[in-house]
Motif scaffolding. Structure first.
Motif, mmCIF file in Angstrom:
data_model
loop_
_atom_site.group_PDB
_atom_site.id
_atom_site.type_symbol
_atom_site.label_atom_id
_atom_site.label_comp_id
_atom_site.label_asym_id
_atom_site.label_seq_id
_atom_site.Cartn_x
_atom_site.Cartn_y
_atom_site.Cartn_z
ATOM 1 N N TYR A 1 0.843 -1.209 0.000
ATOM 2 C CA TYR A 1 0.000 0.000 0.000
ATOM 3 C C TYR A 1 0.872 1.251 0.000
ATOM 4 C CZ TYR A 1 -3.481 -3.403 1.660
ATOM 5 O OH TYR A 1 -4.297 -4.487 1.804
ATOM 6 N N LEU A 2 1.768 1.342 -0.939
ATOM 7 C CA LEU A 2 2.684 2.478 -1.002
ATOM 8 C C LEU A 2 1.902 3.770 -1.245
ATOM 9 C CD1 LEU A 2 5.784 2.908 -0.921
ATOM 10 C CD2 LEU A 2 5.766 2.870 -3.403
ATOM 11 N N GLY A 3 1.884 4.630 -0.252
ATOM 12 C CA GLY A 3 1.110 5.864 -0.373
ATOM 13 C C GLY A 3 -0.314 5.735 0.129
ATOM 14 N N GLY A 4 -0.692 4.553 0.648
ATOM 15 C CA GLY A 4 -2.049 4.337 1.137
ATOM 16 C C GLY A 4 -2.774 3.296 0.300
ATOM 17 N N THR B 1 -1.826 4.758 -3.967
ATOM 18 C CA THR B 1 -2.186 5.979 -4.695
ATOM 19 C C THR B 1 -1.071 7.004 -4.811
ATOM 20 O OG1 THR B 1 -3.166 6.790 -2.620
ATOM 21 C CG2 THR B 1 -4.661 5.845 -4.254
ATOM 22 N N ILE B 2 0.085 6.736 -4.235
ATOM 23 C CA ILE B 2 1.194 7.663 -4.453
ATOM 24 C C ILE B 2 1.571 7.671 -5.940
ATOM 25 C CG2 ILE B 2 3.106 6.036 -4.072
ATOM 26 C CD1 ILE B 2 4.479 8.321 -2.489
ATOM 27 N N GLY B 3 1.305 6.544 -6.615
ATOM 28 C CA GLY B 3 1.526 6.496 -8.058
ATOM 29 C C GLY B 3 0.557 7.385 -8.802
ATOM 30 N N LEU B 4 -0.676 7.451 -8.333
ATOM 31 C CA LEU B 4 -1.668 8.333 -8.948
ATOM 32 C C LEU B 4 -1.304 9.792 -8.722
ATOM 33 C CD1 LEU B 4 -4.356 8.894 -10.354
ATOM 34 C CD2 LEU B 4 -5.506 8.543 -8.162
ATOM 35 N N VAL B 5 -0.806 10.100 -7.536
ATOM 36 C CA VAL B 5 -0.372 11.471 -7.246
ATOM 37 C C VAL B 5 0.750 11.875 -8.197
ATOM 38 C CG1 VAL B 5 0.709 12.963 -5.519
ATOM 39 C CG2 VAL B 5 -1.072 11.347 -4.823
ATOM 40 N N ALA B 6 1.718 10.979 -8.380
ATOM 41 C CA ALA B 6 2.828 11.268 -9.288
ATOM 42 C C ALA B 6 2.329 11.430 -10.722
ATOM 43 C CB ALA B 6 3.857 10.147 -9.214
ATOM 44 N N ALA B 7 1.395 10.585 -11.125
ATOM 45 C CA ALA B 7 0.828 10.686 -12.473
ATOM 46 C C ALA B 7 0.151 12.031 -12.673
ATOM 47 C CB ALA B 7 -0.169 9.545 -12.700
ATOM 48 N N TYR C 1 -13.058 4.520 -14.227
ATOM 49 C CA TYR C 1 -11.901 4.669 -15.103
ATOM 50 C C TYR C 1 -10.578 4.418 -14.366
ATOM 51 C CZ TYR C 1 -15.286 6.701 -18.296
ATOM 52 O OH TYR C 1 -16.386 6.895 -19.100
ATOM 53 N N LEU C 2 -10.598 4.537 -13.025
ATOM 54 C CA LEU C 2 -9.391 4.291 -12.236
ATOM 55 C C LEU C 2 -9.447 2.970 -11.477
ATOM 56 C CD1 LEU C 2 -8.799 7.871 -10.752
ATOM 57 C CD2 LEU C 2 -7.522 6.769 -12.600
ATOM 58 N N LEU C 3 -10.520 2.206 -11.680
ATOM 59 C CA LEU C 3 -10.708 0.970 -10.923
ATOM 60 C C LEU C 3 -9.621 -0.055 -11.213
ATOM 61 C CD1 LEU C 3 -12.373 -0.794 -9.032
ATOM 62 C CD2 LEU C 3 -13.780 -1.480 -10.994
ATOM 63 N N ILE C 4 -9.240 -0.212 -12.470
ATOM 64 C CA ILE C 4 -8.253 -1.241 -12.835
ATOM 65 C C ILE C 4 -6.909 -1.001 -12.156
ATOM 66 C CG2 ILE C 4 -6.904 -2.206 -14.752
ATOM 67 C CD1 ILE C 4 -9.394 -1.946 -16.490
ATOM 68 N N PRO C 5 -6.302 0.191 -12.286
ATOM 69 C CA PRO C 5 -5.017 0.390 -11.589
ATOM 70 C C PRO C 5 -5.171 0.393 -10.074
ATOM 71 C CG PRO C 5 -5.777 2.457 -12.529
ATOM 72 C CD PRO C 5 -6.668 1.380 -13.080
ATOM 73 N N PHE C 6 -6.310 0.878 -9.587
ATOM 74 C CA PHE C 6 -6.516 0.946 -8.147
ATOM 75 C C PHE C 6 -6.517 -0.458 -7.529
ATOM 76 C CE2 PHE C 6 -9.220 1.589 -4.326
ATOM 77 C CZ PHE C 6 -8.430 2.532 -3.690
ATOM 78 N N ILE C 7 -7.004 -1.449 -8.261
ATOM 79 C CA ILE C 7 -7.008 -2.824 -7.764
ATOM 80 C C ILE C 7 -5.674 -3.510 -8.016
ATOM 81 C CG2 ILE C 7 -7.994 -5.123 -8.118
ATOM 82 C CD1 ILE C 7 -10.684 -3.819 -8.608
ATOM 83 N N PHE C 8 -5.135 -3.361 -9.219
ATOM 84 C CA PHE C 8 -4.012 -4.204 -9.627
ATOM 85 C C PHE C 8 -2.631 -3.627 -9.319
ATOM 86 C CE2 PHE C 8 -7.471 -5.914 -12.255
ATOM 87 C CZ PHE C 8 -7.346 -7.252 -11.903
ATOM 88 N N VAL C 9 -2.516 -2.330 -9.098
ATOM 89 C CA VAL C 9 -1.205 -1.777 -8.731
ATOM 90 C C VAL C 9 -0.723 -2.332 -7.390
ATOM 91 C CG1 VAL C 9 0.010 0.335 -8.060
ATOM 92 C CG2 VAL C 9 -1.324 0.294 -10.166
ATOM 93 N N PRO C 10 -1.558 -2.382 -6.349
ATOM 94 C CA PRO C 10 -1.101 -3.020 -5.101
ATOM 95 C C PRO C 10 -0.775 -4.503 -5.278
ATOM 96 C CG PRO C 10 -3.058 -1.687 -4.692
ATOM 97 C CD PRO C 10 -2.892 -1.776 -6.177
#
Length: 444
Positions: A287-290, A294-300, A340-349
């Motif tokens: 859970y990097l960033g929570g 989502t720290i990846g989303l912040v960077a994006a 639209y963000l569901l896929i990365p939100f599930i699979f990035v962790p």
């Protein structure tokens, strides 16, 4: 896309709402949290006692007598997790049931001590630190919940000693707890006496066999980490705090595995850790960033945002995001109910879990050593400390951060493009309204 959201809301929302409102689960979560300050302090002293993996520094600590002093502090903080948890859980559960929390906590603590086998030595009789710490968490949870439930039943049935008006509340509460307290204490005493005659010896032995083994096997596996991360993300997606829901169930397991690593690390800093999946593993690498990493989303957002709204939002969510506080990201973007963000939100962790597990299992990255790092500690620093001051932990976090950002970018660009279109339509509407108003002014 709309059907996916509707299905999740229909089937997952009721489950999440029930779990989030469950009094017992909330009490377990909040009660264990009372022990966290002690655990963090004990973790820091354990790191120092092991010389931050520097042999010369550890030798110096041993030579000047500081090592034994640091170990004493570690045992008196980290080693009391179970004791603090049984009181904290009973206290919070009693508050949920609208009865006296202090009396309930004290009675549950007594039941815990009664249920714990003692050891004999030349110095006298005492309790093993093993059961006082994380290894006693399963018993602490059970004893706290059962004791408090019995205590609340007596209180609500008004089976208690009542003192006259004018008696100080502390005294009145003590006498009110006398009858239920006696029943609860005798109950745990009888259970201990019965179990002492069996190979299990105590309630700790039974719970470790029945619950500890299977749950630890699942919670400590890569499959377990993946399943829990997916469930956590799904709950977050529908607006339920996923970490609170899954954490109430999994934290006792991960904390127990973490304590096993801490025990090995305290004896030999260079030893191979028995477990990879622990509480720090999940908090700091998966859970990097929570939740949802989502720290990846912040960077994006910082790197690619073109809409005015997201450019402004990026400046607001970056500071808390660096400290793993992702609620502004979750509800500001928003991520909640954003298909639209569901896929990365599930699979990035999930990807984070796989990479972290494989690199630690193969020895490329040092496993977490049982040190609890505050969840608000920024990445890189937290990875370095959690792996026992190994640079590989920090490098892994940097790699995951870059990868997470790359995975989120294409999905975020889609959301950002839609926001740009909305802003363009709004600007066009405002321009047409201004022209219409100017035309009316000219005619007048």
């Amino acid at each position: 896309m709309k059907k996916v959201t509707e299905l999740l809301e229909r089937y997952l929302m009721p489950i999440g709402a029930k779990l989030a409102a469950n009094k017992a689960l909330n009490a377990v979560r909040d009660g264990i949290a009372y022990a966290m300050p002690l655990v963090i302090v004990g973790s820091l002293t354990m790191l120092i006692a092991n010389g931050f993996s520097i042999d010369a520094f550890k030798t110096w600590l041993i030579d000047n007598g500081s090592f034994d002093w640091l170990v004493k502090i570690t045992n008196g903080t980290f080693g009391l997790m179970g004791v603090v948890a049984v009181f904290g859980i009973a206290y919070r559960y009693a508050q949920e049931l609208k009865v006296d929390g202090v009396s309930s906590g004290i009675i549950a603590l007594s039941g815990y001590v009664i249920s714990t086998p003692t050891i004999m030595a030349k110095a006298g009789e005492g309790f093993p630190l093993t059961y006082m710490g994380a290894s006693g968490l399963f018993a602490a949870i059970l004893i706290a919940l059962v004791s408090t439930k019995i205590f609340a039943w007596f209180m609500k049935k008004d089976i208690r000693i009542k003192m006259p008006d004018g008696v100080p509340p502390a005294v009145a509460n003590s006498f009110a707890a006398l009858i239920p307290g006696a029943v609860i204490v005798l109950l745990w005493g009888a259970i201990y006496a019965g179990l002492a005659a069996t190979p299990m010896a105590s309630i700790h032995g039974i719970l470790q066999l029945v619950l500890g083994g299977p749950l630890s096997a699942f919670g400590g596996s890569l499959a377990g980490a993946i399943v829990v991360s997916i469930i956590t993300s799904l709950f977050w997606f529908i607006g339920v705090h996923g970490g609170n829901v899954t954490g109430a169930i999994m934290s006792p397991i991960w904390l127990g595995l973490m304590a096993d690593n801490a025990k090995v690390y305290s004896q030999n800093a260079d030893a191979t850790m028995p477990h990879i999946v622990t509480q720090p593993f999940m908090d700091l690498f998966v859970y990097l960033g929570g939740g949802g990493a989502t720290i990846g989303l912040v960077a994006a957002m910082v790197l690619t945002a073109k809409s005015k709204e997201f450019k402004t939002l990026a400046k607001l969510i970056t500071p808390p995001g660096l400290f793993n506080i992702n609620e502004p990201t979750m509800f500001g973007t928003p991520v909640v109910l954003n298909v639209y963000l569901l896929i990365p939100f599930i699979f990035v962790p999930v990807i984070n879990a796989i990479i972290a597990y494989v690199t630690m299992a193969t020895g490329i990255v040092h496993a977490t050593v049982g040190v609890v790092i505050p969840w608000t500690m920024p990445p890189i620093i937290s990875g370095f400390l959690a792996t026992g001051s190994h640079i590989s932990g920090a490098v892994l976090q940097i790699g995951l951060f870059v990868l997470d950002a790359l995975l989120y970018i294409p999905f975020f660009k889609l959301v950002d493009r839609q926001r740009q279109m909305l802003e363009g339509e709004t600007l066009a509407d405002e321009t047409s309204e201004e022209k219409a108003f100017e035309g009316q002014s000219v005619e007048a």
